[in-house]
Design an enzyme around this catalytic site. Structure first.
Site, PDB file in Angstrom:
ATOM      1  N   ASN A   9       2.742   0.896  -5.932  1.00 48.22           N
ATOM      2  CA  ASN A   9       2.800   0.056  -7.137  1.00 48.22           C
ATOM      3  C   ASN A   9       3.885   0.649  -8.035  1.00 48.22           C
ATOM      4  O   ASN A   9       3.663   1.653  -8.704  1.00 48.22           O
ATOM      5  CB  ASN A   9       1.432   0.076  -7.837  1.00 48.22           C
ATOM      6  CG  ASN A   9       1.465  -0.658  -9.169  1.00 48.22           C
ATOM      7  OD1 ASN A   9       2.419  -1.373  -9.466  1.00 48.22           O
ATOM      8  ND2 ASN A   9       0.427  -0.484  -9.968  1.00 48.22           N
ATOM      9  N   TRP A  10       5.037   0.012  -8.019  1.00 43.12           N
ATOM     10  CA  TRP A  10       6.159   0.557  -8.777  1.00 43.12           C
ATOM     11  C   TRP A  10       6.111   0.221 -10.262  1.00 43.12           C
ATOM     12  O   TRP A  10       6.938   0.692 -11.042  1.00 43.12           O
ATOM     13  CB  TRP A  10       7.484   0.063  -8.173  1.00 43.12           C
ATOM     14  CG  TRP A  10       7.829   0.718  -6.882  1.00 43.12           C
ATOM     15  CD1 TRP A  10       7.232   1.808  -6.325  1.00 43.12           C
ATOM     16  CD2 TRP A  10       8.871   0.325  -5.984  1.00 43.12           C
ATOM     17  NE1 TRP A  10       7.835   2.118  -5.136  1.00 43.12           N
ATOM     18  CE2 TRP A  10       8.852   1.228  -4.903  1.00 43.12           C
ATOM     19  CE3 TRP A  10       9.833  -0.702  -5.982  1.00 43.12           C
ATOM     20  CZ2 TRP A  10       9.749   1.128  -3.839  1.00 43.12           C
ATOM     21  CZ3 TRP A  10      10.709  -0.794  -4.925  1.00 43.12           C
ATOM     22  CH2 TRP A  10      10.668   0.111  -3.863  1.00 43.12           C
ATOM     23  N   GLU A  98      -3.701  -1.736 -16.268  1.00 42.56           N
ATOM     24  CA  GLU A  98      -2.681  -1.839 -17.326  1.00 42.56           C
ATOM     25  C   GLU A  98      -2.613  -3.265 -17.859  1.00 42.56           C
ATOM     26  O   GLU A  98      -2.326  -3.488 -19.035  1.00 42.56           O
ATOM     27  CB  GLU A  98      -1.321  -1.373 -16.781  1.00 42.56           C
ATOM     28  CG  GLU A  98      -1.273   0.146 -16.731  1.00 42.56           C
ATOM     29  CD  GLU A  98      -0.425   0.721 -15.610  1.00 42.56           C
ATOM     30  OE1 GLU A  98       0.416   0.005 -15.045  1.00 42.56           O
ATOM     31  OE2 GLU A  98      -0.627   1.911 -15.300  1.00 42.56           O
ATOM     32  N   GLU A 168      -9.674   1.962  -9.126  1.00 46.07           N
ATOM     33  CA  GLU A 168      -8.775   2.827  -9.886  1.00 46.07           C
ATOM     34  C   GLU A 168      -9.428   3.205 -11.215  1.00 46.07           C
ATOM     35  O   GLU A 168      -9.379   2.431 -12.179  1.00 46.07           O
ATOM     36  CB  GLU A 168      -7.459   2.090 -10.177  1.00 46.07           C
ATOM     37  CG  GLU A 168      -6.712   1.663  -8.940  1.00 46.07           C
ATOM     38  CD  GLU A 168      -5.227   1.475  -9.233  1.00 46.07           C
ATOM     39  OE1 GLU A 168      -4.423   2.142  -8.567  1.00 46.07           O
ATOM     40  OE2 GLU A 168      -4.875   0.697 -10.130  1.00 46.07           O
ATOM     41  N   GLY A 174      -1.986   7.627 -13.771  1.00 50.31           N
ATOM     42  CA  GLY A 174      -0.810   8.183 -14.443  1.00 50.31           C
ATOM     43  C   GLY A 174      -1.108   9.418 -15.275  1.00 50.31           C
ATOM     44  O   GLY A 174      -0.293   9.841 -16.090  1.00 50.31           O
ATOM     45  N   SER A 214      -3.443   8.740  -9.619  1.00 48.79           N
ATOM     46  CA  SER A 214      -2.837  10.049  -9.371  1.00 48.79           C
ATOM     47  C   SER A 214      -2.946  10.516  -7.914  1.00 48.79           C
ATOM     48  O   SER A 214      -3.145  11.702  -7.655  1.00 48.79           O
ATOM     49  CB  SER A 214      -3.394  11.096 -10.337  1.00 48.79           C
ATOM     50  OG  SER A 214      -3.068  10.729 -11.669  1.00 48.79           O
ATOM     51  N   GLY A 235       0.953   4.837  -7.676  1.00 45.72           N
ATOM     52  CA  GLY A 235       1.976   4.557  -8.687  1.00 45.72           C
ATOM     53  C   GLY A 235       3.070   5.608  -8.637  1.00 45.72           C
ATOM     54  O   GLY A 235       3.980   5.566  -7.809  1.00 45.72           O
ATOM     55  N   GLY A 236       2.966   6.602  -9.513  1.00 49.97           N
ATOM     56  CA  GLY A 236       3.996   7.627  -9.676  1.00 49.97           C
ATOM     57  C   GLY A 236       4.536   8.222  -8.376  1.00 49.97           C
ATOM     58  O   GLY A 236       5.750   8.293  -8.171  1.00 49.97           O
TER      59      GLY A 236
END
Ligand code: PGA
Length: 250
Positions: A9-10, A98, A168, A174, A214, A235-236
């Protein structure tokens, strides 16, 4: 045996040029092997979808968007429809925290979007998860149950086969703070029991439930060793080809 899914997930990162650079490097790394036979999905920004579709053709790597609007078409300035992204990709992330928390998307909206996406044959990565405050107030299960029951409202089992669930916990997204494998497994097992109630045992056994929050090359293996964790939404650590490859080949 459920095939693992590793989804990137960018978020609102990478121009199309950067996205292309990533994919070229990632594909070359992946040509050396996908040892867990994982299904791989990259969820990029709308603007990168057309060029990524071309670059990913024949690679076996899936492509996804990160949102749609629930109406089919019309006067909704700035929105993007399921039909529009379907030209380029086959997956979409819905209900991401988000969007739920920073952009005020309620369960009813997530549900409408899910119905629209499934009606257009998109595969949905459906996110659920509690905030820190909700966890500390001991209402984690109530929150997840509401997100799933309301989100799946009006969806039949046949359509639901195109849903991948992602658990999540908001406090882990994050933040560098991952749920422990035990905490994650507890939530995943709760979700699997709940969807067996909503649909049936057979559906529940087939459904892939991803953990997100994370996930890194260093913690993915232990998370994946849990019986009800079928993959990760990352994500990250999905932003860098080498790191995402290490996650895929956990
Ligand atoms: P993170 O994000 O891996 O950076 O925590 C996960 C997600 O938001 O899907």
């Amino acid at each position: 045996m459920r095939q693992p899914v590793m989804a990137a997930n960018w978020k609102m990162n990478k121009t199309s040029k950067e996205a292309l650079e990533f994919v070229k490097e990632f594909k070359s790394g992946l040509s050396k092997g996908n040892k867990n036979n994982a299904e791989i999905v990259i969820c990029a920004s709308f603007t990168s979808l057309p060029c990524l579709q071309l670059e990913l053709k024949g690679s076996g790597i899936g492509l996804g968007g990160q949102n749609i609007f629930y109406e089919k078409e019309g006067a909704y300035t700035g929105e993007v429809s399921a039909l529009m992204i379907k030209e380029f990709c086959e997956y979409v992330i819905l209900g991401h925290s988000e969007r739920r928390h920073a952009l005020g998307e309620k369960n009813e909206i997530v549900s409408k979007k899910t119905r629209t996406a499934l009606a257009e044959d998109l595969k949905v990565i459906f996110c659920v998860g509690e905030t820190l405050n909700e966890r500390e107030s001991n209402i984690t299960w109530k929150i997840i149950e509401e997100q799933l029951r309301k989100g799946f409202n009006g969806i039949d089992k046949e359509q639901a086969l195109n849903i991948i669930i992602a658990y999540e916990p908001v406090w882990a997204i994050g933040t560098g703070k991952t749920a422990t494998p035990k905490q994650a497994e507890e939530a995943h097992s709760f979700i699997r029991k709940l969807i067996a109630e909503i649909f049936d045992e057979d559906y529940s056994e087939k459904t892939r439930i991803l953990y997100g929050g994370s996930v890194k090359p260093e913690n993915v293996k232990e998370l994946m060793s849990q019986p009800n964790i079928d993959g990760a939404l990352v994500g990250g650590a999905s932003m860098n080809p080498e790191s995402f490859l290490r996650i895929v080949n956990y």
